[in-house]
Design an enzyme around this catalytic site. Structure first.
Site, short mmCIF file in Angstrom:
data_model
loop_
_atom_site.label_atom_id
_atom_site.label_comp_id
_atom_site.label_asym_id
_atom_site.label_seq_id
_atom_site.Cartn_x
_atom_site.Cartn_y
_atom_site.Cartn_z
N SER A 98 0.84 -1.20 0.00
CA SER A 98 0.00 0.00 0.00
C SER A 98 0.88 1.25 0.00
O SER A 98 1.59 1.53 -0.96
CB SER A 98 -0.96 -0.03 1.19
OG SER A 98 -1.92 0.99 1.10
N LEU A 99 0.88 2.02 1.10
CA LEU A 99 1.76 3.18 1.23
C LEU A 99 3.20 2.83 0.87
O LEU A 99 3.92 3.63 0.26
CB LEU A 99 1.69 3.68 2.67
CG LEU A 99 2.87 4.51 3.18
CD1 LEU A 99 2.85 5.88 2.54
CD2 LEU A 99 2.84 4.58 4.70
N HIS A 248 -8.74 0.95 0.48
CA HIS A 248 -8.73 0.00 -0.63
C HIS A 248 -10.12 -0.57 -0.92
O HIS A 248 -10.28 -1.76 -1.18
CB HIS A 248 -7.70 -1.11 -0.40
CG HIS A 248 -6.30 -0.60 -0.30
ND1 HIS A 248 -5.60 -0.14 -1.40
CD2 HIS A 248 -5.48 -0.43 0.77
CE1 HIS A 248 -4.41 0.28 -1.01
NE2 HIS A 248 -4.32 0.13 0.29
N GLN A 297 -4.45 2.12 -7.16
CA GLN A 297 -4.19 1.42 -5.90
C GLN A 297 -5.12 1.86 -4.78
O GLN A 297 -5.43 1.08 -3.87
CB GLN A 297 -2.72 1.66 -5.50
CG GLN A 297 -2.26 0.91 -4.29
CD GLN A 297 -1.30 1.73 -3.46
OE1 GLN A 297 -1.66 2.79 -2.96
NE2 GLN A 297 -0.08 1.25 -3.30
#
Length: 363
Positions: A98-99, A248, A297
């Site tokens: 993710s990040l 998400h 994303q």
């Protein structure tokens, strides 16, 4: 002839933060200290003070957590990189959860650290503001097959759409931000109330972290019901997570739209080595596809298991988690116990990792 390790760097995402993380690197290395100072300058406030001193509630704010983890990860990288170079080792691949995908691209030179730290702070703000407090949630499902979880989420969404909640929230507020993303052109919502009902029914897998750990995300009522159904279906555990939003998921569409605009203002370069994209578990090597992947994303699930499998299939022999904690190291053990995985979060773990990286003569 000799065998050189093919190194894949892994960068953690939100949830790995702790007050005081990275302080040992700051104290030990001018190069690492410069990363914290650059973050403070780029953001215009003392992020490093929040990282080192807290309080924890301030660090846990998404707009602080995201740049904080990025900063600590890149400080760790600044310590690791020269050590690899001095041993004749290079990085072959990278991935970030993710990040962490932003950290991976800083490592690959896709964009600058200063641009990344400003962008992820904005990303955190966009994600925080996308959904009103209490309207979104996430839950970790442990010990249940991914296909079964997906089927349960789909069934819950269908059930809640057909039986709208008595109080789906203010449809006038919801309609502008998510209706166009939630309506199929062949099956548009006819009223604002119908659109709001669809919002209230959103739940889907968000993080496919390992074969035994999948996180679902969506509207609070839908996530709670899906988590309960997963437990009934045989999940070992179904745990609601203490997060500030339904990350998400389709509810993050407003954040995705805002991030797309923000990413237009930074310069992208082709990565120096392939970086696995969370959204579609593909190795990216071109700047335009990186921008697109980072945008998608925000609402797409993190396909972490597939990313790790892709790196292994592509030849990675050593995985190094770079940044706070050992979350990804633990997930690698669940994905494939044969994977050689270490972590670098302080000088001691750096030394330990370096002992596993040797160029060995061929038999």
């Amino acid at each position: 002839m000799s065998t050189t390790p093919k190194i894949a760097l892994l960068f953690p995402g939100q949830g790995s933060q702790t007050v005081g993380m990275g302080r040992a690197f700051y104290d030990a290395s001018p190069a690492a200290r410069a990363v914290f100072e650059e973050a403070d300058d780029a953001l215009g406030f003392p992020l490093s003070q929040i990282i080192f001193e807290g309080p924890e509630e301030t660090l846990k704010l998404t707009e602080h957590t995201q740049p904080a983890i990025l900063t600590v990860s890149i400080a760790a990288l600044r310590m690791l990189a020269p050590e690899l170079e001095s041993r004749g080792l290079t990085v072959t691949f990278a991935a970030g959860h993710s990040l962490g995908e932003y950290s991976a691209h800083v490592a690959a030179g896709t964009f600058t650290f200063a641009d990344a730290v400003r962008t992820v702070r904005s990303r955190g703000q966009f994600m925080q503001n996308a959904v009103a407090p209490g309207e979104g949630a996430m839950a970790a499902i442990l010990g249940l097959d991914a296909d079964r979880i997906n089927d349960i989420c789909a069934a819950v969404s269908d059930e809640l759409t057909r039986t709208p909640p008595t109080d789906p929230g203010d449809p006038a507020q919801q309609i502008d931000t998510v209706m166009k993303e939630l309506t199929d052109p062949a099956n548009p919502a006819l009223t604002q109330a119908e659109a709001a009902a669809r919002v209230s029914a959103i739940v889907a897998p968000a993080n496919i972290n390992s074969p035994n750990q999948i996180v679902i995300s969506g509207s609070t009522a839908a996530v709670e019901l899906a988590a309960s159904r997963c437990k009934e279906a045989g999940a070992k555990r179904a745990v609601m997570l203490p997060v500030s939003g339904p990350f998400h998921s389709a509810l993050m569409q407003p954040a995705q739209d805002s991030l797309a605009n923000a990413l237009e203002s930074i310069s992208f370069h082709d990565p120096a080595f392939p970086v696995a994209a969370n959204a579609d578990a593909r190795l990216l090597t071109r700047a335009p596809e990186v921008r697109d992947a980072l945008i998608r994303q925000v609402t797409a699930p993190v396909r972490w298991v597939e990313c790790i499998q892709l790196l292994a299939q592509s030849g990675a022999t050593h995985f190094i988690e770079v940044g706070p904690g050992k979350v990804l190291t633990g997930l690698n053990r669940q994905i494939d116990k044969s994977l050689s995985t270490t972590n670098v979060e302080d000088p001691a773990s750096l030394d330990s990792t370096l002992t596993t990286l040797t160029i060995t003569p061929d038999a």
